[in-house]
Enzyme design. Sequence first.
Site, short mmCIF file in Angstrom:
data_model
loop_
_atom_site.label_atom_id
_atom_site.label_comp_id
_atom_site.label_asym_id
_atom_site.label_seq_id
_atom_site.Cartn_x
_atom_site.Cartn_y
_atom_site.Cartn_z
N ASP A 1 41.80 34.96 42.88
CA ASP A 1 42.90 35.94 43.08
C ASP A 1 44.05 35.00 43.05
O ASP A 1 44.33 33.81 43.36
CB ASP A 1 42.77 36.50 44.35
CG ASP A 1 43.77 37.81 44.45
OD1 ASP A 1 44.18 38.11 43.17
OD2 ASP A 1 43.83 38.26 45.37
N ARG B 1 52.49 37.37 33.17
CA ARG B 1 51.13 37.44 33.75
C ARG B 1 49.93 36.79 33.19
O ARG B 1 49.12 35.75 33.82
CB ARG B 1 50.81 38.73 34.24
CG ARG B 1 51.65 39.08 35.18
CD ARG B 1 51.02 41.10 35.66
NE ARG B 1 49.77 40.80 36.09
CZ ARG B 1 49.44 40.76 37.54
NH1 ARG B 1 50.25 40.53 38.29
NH2 ARG B 1 48.17 40.82 37.83
N SER C 1 37.29 43.05 36.96
CA SER C 1 36.25 43.94 37.57
C SER C 1 36.42 45.40 36.86
O SER C 1 37.20 45.42 36.02
CB SER C 1 37.03 44.23 38.99
OG SER C 1 38.23 44.87 38.87
N ASN D 1 39.64 46.80 36.78
CA ASN D 1 41.00 45.98 36.30
C ASN D 1 41.17 47.03 35.00
O ASN D 1 42.19 46.59 34.53
CB ASN D 1 40.57 44.61 35.98
CG ASN D 1 40.51 43.91 37.14
OD1 ASN D 1 39.91 42.63 36.88
ND2 ASN D 1 41.40 44.15 38.25
N ARG E 1 44.60 48.23 34.65
CA ARG E 1 46.07 47.55 34.72
C ARG E 1 46.41 47.93 33.43
O ARG E 1 46.24 48.54 32.40
CB ARG E 1 45.73 46.09 34.63
CG ARG E 1 45.17 45.58 36.04
CD ARG E 1 44.94 44.21 36.06
NE ARG E 1 44.47 43.65 37.52
CZ ARG E 1 44.36 42.32 37.83
NH1 ARG E 1 44.68 41.49 36.81
NH2 ARG E 1 44.13 41.94 39.06
N ARG F 1 39.87 40.82 51.75
CA ARG F 1 39.11 41.88 51.33
C ARG F 1 38.13 41.54 50.16
O ARG F 1 38.31 40.50 49.58
CB ARG F 1 39.72 42.97 50.75
CG ARG F 1 40.76 42.81 49.56
CD ARG F 1 41.32 43.94 49.14
NE ARG F 1 42.40 43.62 47.87
CZ ARG F 1 43.62 43.19 48.27
NH1 ARG F 1 44.22 43.04 49.34
NH2 ARG F 1 44.35 42.89 47.04
N GLU G 1 28.47 33.56 54.04
CA GLU G 1 29.66 33.29 54.68
C GLU G 1 31.08 33.28 54.00
O GLU G 1 31.14 33.08 52.71
CB GLU G 1 29.58 31.66 55.24
CG GLU G 1 28.49 31.31 56.07
CD GLU G 1 28.82 31.83 57.31
OE1 GLU G 1 29.78 32.19 57.94
OE2 GLU G 1 27.56 32.47 58.04
#
Length: 261
Positions: free
Chosen positions: A40, A53, A85, A88, A91, A210, A223
């Site tokens: 991310d 971007r 994803s 996505n 977008r 998240r 973990e």
Amino acid sequence: MTKIQNLLSSRRKENVSSQPQSVAADQSQSPVRHIAIIMDGNGRWATRRHLPRLAGHKAGVSALRRVVECAADENIEMLSVYAFSTENWHRPRIEVDGLMRLFWETIRSDLEKLHRDGVRLRHLGRLYDLAPDIQQAVRESMDLTKDNKRIGLNVCFNYGGRAELVDAVRQIIADGRQPETISEEMISSYLYTRDLPDPDLVIRTAGEMRVSNFLIWQSAYSEYYATPTLWPDFGREDLLEAVQSFQQRSRKFGRVLPTSV
């Protein structure tokens, strides 16, 4: 002058000692074999530099190259990275088209080197939604590298954890499985990751907290490690810090560990 030189030398030693060291030797203590990464922060990295971007996504590819090499050097057996994803697609069209083109170009430009370096590639996600040329490139990359042993790289492209479960349930029904025969093991055998180990550690960059629909079945007892570092800036030191954090934790898997006397 001598005092100044001694002071500078002392500070250099402090800086070196504060850097994360190789974790390969500590793997027997609390081994991390499979790391999953939510990559991310590409867009924010570009925005802060007044760049489009897509420039951030290209910088993110460079970060992935660094991390794959470091993970292989540290004897980490597998990486799974969240590249695109199922959400996505919502977008802006120009960004989606750019990501598709970047994915295809990266496969073409990096495949031979990845193969020489012993990287085994695998795609996780809905391949059929992608353009035919991308589907072909993905299949060719997996076929070429399927016998490589140095490290496995699972690229989650057009992937969603809920979509994966939907696809699994659909196939279970299509195969005529009876309700009483369905178990956790059976469901796992129908997932995209059916023959892969669950991730030991999930890393998320850019400070978000998240899971974003990523490996939601497989990471039930993983973990988690979050870092404010944006993905394009993520490198060897960041990866080693995450692994060292993992090695300091006790994984209970719902059990109570015996207390030491």
